[in-house]
Design a protein around this motif. Sequence first.
Motif, PDB file in Angstrom:
ATOM      1  N   LEU A   1       1.267  -1.078  -0.220  1.00 32.71           N
ATOM      2  CA  LEU A   1       0.168  -0.298  -0.315  1.00 32.71           C
ATOM      3  C   LEU A   1       1.198   1.264  -0.013  1.00 32.71           C
ATOM      4  O   LEU A   1       1.748   1.095   0.524  1.00 32.71           O
ATOM      5  N   ALA A   2       0.422   2.330  -0.321  1.00 28.39           N
ATOM      6  CA  ALA A   2       0.893   3.821  -0.464  1.00 28.39           C
ATOM      7  C   ALA A   2      -0.088   4.167   0.770  1.00 28.39           C
ATOM      8  O   ALA A   2      -0.986   4.288   0.796  1.00 28.39           O
ATOM      9  N   ALA A   3       0.555   5.283   2.377  1.00 27.91           N
ATOM     10  CA  ALA A   3      -0.329   6.002   2.590  1.00 27.91           C
ATOM     11  C   ALA A   3      -0.031   7.430   2.379  1.00 27.91           C
ATOM     12  O   ALA A   3       1.480   7.912   2.044  1.00 27.91           O
ATOM     13  N   VAL A   4      -0.494   8.164   1.368  1.00 26.35           N
ATOM     14  CA  VAL A   4      -0.128   9.354   0.901  1.00 26.35           C
ATOM     15  C   VAL A   4      -0.478  10.253   2.043  1.00 26.35           C
ATOM     16  O   VAL A   4      -1.959  10.286   2.509  1.00 26.35           O
ATOM     17  N   LEU A   5       0.774  11.310   2.417  1.00 27.20           N
ATOM     18  CA  LEU A   5       0.198  12.529   3.707  1.00 27.20           C
ATOM     19  C   LEU A   5       0.101  13.487   2.828  1.00 27.20           C
ATOM     20  O   LEU A   5       0.037  13.797   1.825  1.00 27.20           O
ATOM     21  N   PRO A   6      -0.372  14.397   3.804  1.00 24.71           N
ATOM     22  CA  PRO A   6      -0.552  15.944   2.955  1.00 24.71           C
ATOM     23  C   PRO A   6       0.188  16.420   2.520  1.00 24.71           C
ATOM     24  O   PRO A   6       1.612  16.006   2.738  1.00 24.71           O
ATOM     25  N   ASP A   7       0.560  17.334   1.936  1.00 25.80           N
ATOM     26  CA  ASP A   7       1.232  17.809   0.774  1.00 25.80           C
ATOM     27  C   ASP A   7       2.355  19.364   1.895  1.00 25.80           C
ATOM     28  O   ASP A   7       2.076  19.193   3.291  1.00 25.80           O
ATOM     29  N   ASP A   8       3.830  19.052   1.783  1.00 26.10           N
ATOM     30  CA  ASP A   8       4.899  19.363   2.859  1.00 26.10           C
ATOM     31  C   ASP A   8       5.191  20.657   3.719  1.00 26.10           C
ATOM     32  O   ASP A   8       4.702  20.064   4.995  1.00 26.10           O
ATOM     33  N   ASP A   9       4.235  21.445   3.038  1.00 24.90           N
ATOM     34  CA  ASP A   9       4.564  22.374   3.863  1.00 24.90           C
ATOM     35  C   ASP A   9       2.391  23.272   4.726  1.00 24.90           C
ATOM     36  O   ASP A   9       2.470  23.395   5.639  1.00 24.90           O
ATOM     37  N   SER A  10       2.114  21.808   4.173  1.00 22.90           N
ATOM     38  CA  SER A  10       0.220  21.959   5.027  1.00 22.90           C
ATOM     39  C   SER A  10       0.261  21.069   6.560  1.00 22.90           C
ATOM     40  O   SER A  10      -0.336  21.783   7.046  1.00 22.90           O
ATOM     41  N   GLU A  11       1.318  20.504   6.788  1.00 22.87           N
ATOM     42  CA  GLU A  11       1.288  19.449   8.329  1.00 22.87           C
ATOM     43  C   GLU A  11       2.987  19.754   8.522  1.00 22.87           C
ATOM     44  O   GLU A  11       3.384  19.244   7.926  1.00 22.87           O
ATOM     45  N   PRO A  12       2.491  19.062   9.682  1.00 19.63           N
ATOM     46  CA  PRO A  12       4.296  18.945  10.376  1.00 19.63           C
ATOM     47  C   PRO A  12       5.033  17.971   9.756  1.00 19.63           C
ATOM     48  O   PRO A  12       4.627  17.057   9.458  1.00 19.63           O
ATOM     49  N   ALA A  13       6.181  17.361   9.444  1.00 20.85           N
ATOM     50  CA  ALA A  13       7.014  16.817   9.197  1.00 20.85           C
ATOM     51  C   ALA A  13       6.221  15.451  10.515  1.00 20.85           C
ATOM     52  O   ALA A  13       6.987  15.407  11.427  1.00 20.85           O
ATOM     53  N   PRO A  14       6.079  13.924   9.190  1.00 18.70           N
ATOM     54  CA  PRO A  14       4.953  13.127  10.085  1.00 18.70           C
ATOM     55  C   PRO A  14       7.005  12.670  10.862  1.00 18.70           C
ATOM     56  O   PRO A  14       8.340  12.475  10.765  1.00 18.70           O
ATOM     57  N   ASP A  15       7.003  12.004  12.245  1.00 17.66           N
ATOM     58  CA  ASP A  15       7.538  11.096  13.636  1.00 17.66           C
ATOM     59  C   ASP A  15       7.724  10.238  12.714  1.00 17.66           C
ATOM     60  O   ASP A  15       7.693   9.022  13.503  1.00 17.66           O
ATOM     61  N   LEU A  16       9.417   9.873  11.510  1.00 21.08           N
ATOM     62  CA  LEU A  16       9.495   8.589  11.234  1.00 21.08           C
ATOM     63  C   LEU A  16      10.414   8.825  10.818  1.00 21.08           C
ATOM     64  O   LEU A  16      11.547   9.872  10.530  1.00 21.08           O
ATOM     65  N   ASP A  17      11.845   7.950  11.661  1.00 18.41           N
ATOM     66  CA  ASP A  17      13.064   7.892  10.985  1.00 18.41           C
ATOM     67  C   ASP A  17      13.382   7.830  10.174  1.00 18.41           C
ATOM     68  O   ASP A  17      13.917   6.323   9.813  1.00 18.41           O
ATOM     69  N   VAL A  18      13.269   8.601   8.883  1.00 20.24           N
ATOM     70  CA  VAL A  18      13.937   8.230   7.475  1.00 20.24           C
ATOM     71  C   VAL A  18      14.348   9.448   7.377  1.00 20.24           C
ATOM     72  O   VAL A  18      14.024  10.945   7.811  1.00 20.24           O
ATOM     73  N   GLU A  19      15.050   9.437   5.771  1.00 20.72           N
ATOM     74  CA  GLU A  19      14.723  10.517   4.894  1.00 20.72           C
ATOM     75  C   GLU A  19      13.676  10.547   4.208  1.00 20.72           C
ATOM     76  O   GLU A  19      13.177  10.201   3.803  1.00 20.72           O
ATOM     77  N   TRP A  20      14.250  11.847   3.053  1.00 18.17           N
ATOM     78  CA  TRP A  20      12.523  11.983   2.115  1.00 18.17           C
ATOM     79  C   TRP A  20      13.895  12.634   0.786  1.00 18.17           C
ATOM     80  O   TRP A  20      13.924  13.402   0.119  1.00 18.17           O
ATOM     81  N   ALA A  21      12.849  11.320  -0.171  1.00 18.69           N
ATOM     82  CA  ALA A  21      14.138  11.195  -1.260  1.00 18.69           C
ATOM     83  C   ALA A  21      13.217  11.745  -2.644  1.00 18.69           C
ATOM     84  O   ALA A  21      11.852  11.675  -2.337  1.00 18.69           O
ATOM     85  N   ALA A  22      13.466  13.259  -3.459  1.00 18.60           N
ATOM     86  CA  ALA A  22      12.773  13.830  -4.379  1.00 18.60           C
ATOM     87  C   ALA A  22      12.574  12.457  -5.609  1.00 18.60           C
ATOM     88  O   ALA A  22      13.760  11.179  -5.629  1.00 18.60           O
ATOM     89  N   MET A  23      11.283  12.690  -5.806  1.00 14.96           N
ATOM     90  CA  MET A  23      11.275  11.692  -6.431  1.00 14.96           C
ATOM     91  C   MET A  23      11.429  11.400  -8.166  1.00 14.96           C
ATOM     92  O   MET A  23      12.544  10.227  -9.421  1.00 14.96           O
ATOM     93  N   ARG A  24      11.842  12.911  -8.021  1.00 17.53           N
ATOM     94  CA  ARG A  24      12.698  12.846  -9.517  1.00 17.53           C
ATOM     95  C   ARG A  24      14.169  12.053  -9.611  1.00 17.53           C
ATOM     96  O   ARG A  24      14.618  12.575 -10.651  1.00 17.53           O
TER      97      ARG A  24
END
Length: 304
Positions: free
Chosen positions: A80-103
């Motif tokens: 499954l994919a969990a789609v979060l609100p866009d970057d600036d509309s909510e605080p960063a989720p509490d996950l110990d990850v990095e965020w990679a640009a799709m491109r």
Amino acid sequence: MPVLDLPFARATHDRAAHRRVEPRLVDDLRKEPGTRVLVLRGSRVAVLGQRVALFAPDDVAHLAVRTHLFLGEADDVAYLAAVLPDDDSEPAPDLDVEWAAMRTLDVPDLDQGLAVEAFALTQWHAVHTHCPRCGAQTEVAQGGWVQHCPVDDSTHFPRTDPAVIMAITDADDRLLLARGPEWGPGRRSVLAGFVEPGEGLEQAVVRETAEEVGVAVDPGSVEYRGSQSWPFPASLMLGFRARATTTQLVLQEDEIAEAGWFSREQVATALADGNLSAFGLNSIGRSLIEEWFGGPLGNQPSPV
């Protein structure tokens, strides 16, 4: 000649389309501990090292998810994919990850295929929120693969816009490279354009080249080289190479800022001098240029 081996075109999972009609598919899979969930936030995907981060459902149950999408299966694992609100509309989720640009995503084929599929669906949902027939707000159905209108009972499916992208060479085997008006100095690529209604792919190659730079192409020389999903926002890039019969350039100013014919030596020199850069690492345009060039171009910086 075999077609090009292209990034964003190496998915290895089964999309399992037959499961999308299961009435409670997403809800049921979110209860299965063996399900794996990738997380999208705007144009970025959660990664751990050199892999897309794949979570058990309980590990991401606390997130403020906008929608869930069914991506398919591989080796008896459902994704499954969990789609979060866009970057600036909510605080960063509490996950110990990095965020990679799709491109610029560079991960194994399974991970990349899942991420590209999820992002393409997310892009469609973001801009198709109402029924094109009656204007009512639609509802997400069939695991994210359908939007259903509750007013007129119509169903609407994701769309993909075909676009041709072409490596055009002249009689001396020089490559035609161009710069769009919005690109910075030195950034160039091969020509591309959308296929118009009632038009074949080969016709689109000839027409787009003539429109954008005034160059005539031999229709019999148009050769297919491969296709690539490019969900920015909803394109299928269809790669070709072809031979020009004229070389004089007449630019379509609203589409092309600069264009020119380049030999391999000129490309190598311009790359070394920093006067030619920013071929997207995952783009089919880069692959077409490298095929003509005869090898890798190196890791020039690429825009996100």
